[in-house]
Design an enzyme around this catalytic site. Structure first.
Site: not given
Length: 263
Positions: A72, A76, A87, A106, A110, A122-123, A182, A184
């Site tokens: 992760k 990121h 990803h 959030r 975070k 969101c994940s 991010e 994605e």
């Protein structure tokens, strides 16, 4: 003292000081290049969130085909995103029986987009057998069930993978700050159900249910910097969300598992 990349690192507690010895003439160019590569440190970040950086995400190409796995953390870092690292992810939207959407803010802990308002959850699916399952996006839906429990405390039996409607995918990229960001392909999952909530404060600062009009007011406030909204939620809200929201009882017409919407 630890010798690292032609430099001496002096360690004191959690901090590190880099002291370069006088270089040989042939080493000058190498050292100047190294000096432009800042070390990514996580010492100042939340301990629990740092632990999650070791999770293995699913690397994909731009057509959402699996090409490998990476942490992760690596997924990121803007330095990797700029090289094209991409990803798989998901965004869950839970609506209650009054057709109101559950939002979360959030937590400040975070690493990306702290304090921002966003959709329900969101994940990322992890690079595990159960969450790699691609038929009917089952792996992604299993991951969503896991994270709904972890973030919002929703019992796993209250929102099962079968109860999630997989609509489509979006592809976006956004920087959170100079280090983190991010990149994605995001699976959009809709659920309409009344659920029990027990949010983890390390993940979520606040939560609320909003009507369409209330969300439109929040989006206007975000434009004037009165509050912050995550970039992926903003993109979805500005394009598809309200049309889908108007048709919660008839979402099948919007299911598109072939397209990837480039945002």
């Amino acid at each position: 003292y630890v010798k690292l990349a032609e430099a001496w690192v002096v360690r004191s507690g959690k901090s590190s000081t880099v002291v370069h010895p006088p270089p040989h003439r042939s080493e000058v160019r190498h050292l100047q290049s190294a000096a432009r590569m800042p070390e990514v440190t996580t010492d100042h970040l939340d301990e629990k969130q740092v632990q999650l950086l070791s999770e293995m995400c699913i690397l994909i190409d731009e057509n959402d085909r699996k090409i490998g796995a990476d942490t992760k953390k690596n997924c990121h870092l803007n330095s990797n995103i700029d090289k094209g690292l991409l990803h798989r992810a998901f965004s869950v939207f839970i609506f209650n029986s009054e057709d109101k959407l559950l939002l979360q803010q959030r937590s400040d802990a975070k690493i990306t987009f702290p304090g921002c308002f966003t959709n329900t959850c969101c994940s990322h699916p992890l690079h595990t057998d159960s969450e790699l399952e691609e038929k009917d996006a089952l792996g992604v839906r299993r991951a969503a069930q896991r994270r709904l429990r972890a973030e919002l405390g929703i019992p796993v039996e209250q929102v099962t993978p079968d109860e999630m409607t997989y609509l489509t995918r979006i592809h976006y990229k956004a920087q959170s700050d100079g280090v983190w960001g991010e990149h994605e392909i995001d699976y959009i999952l809709f659920v309409q159900k009344d659920v029990d909530l027990s949010p983890d404060p390390n993940e979520i600062k606040s939560h609320c249910y909003v009507s369409k009009e209330e969300l439109k007011e929040m989006l206007e406030k975000a434009k004037s910097k009165e509050l912050e909204i995550t970039p992926w939620f903003s993109l979805i809200a500005e394009t598809f969300l309200f049309t889908w929201w108007d048709n919660l009882q008839n979402l099948k017409q919007f299911m598109d598992h072939h397209s990837i919407h480039r945002m």
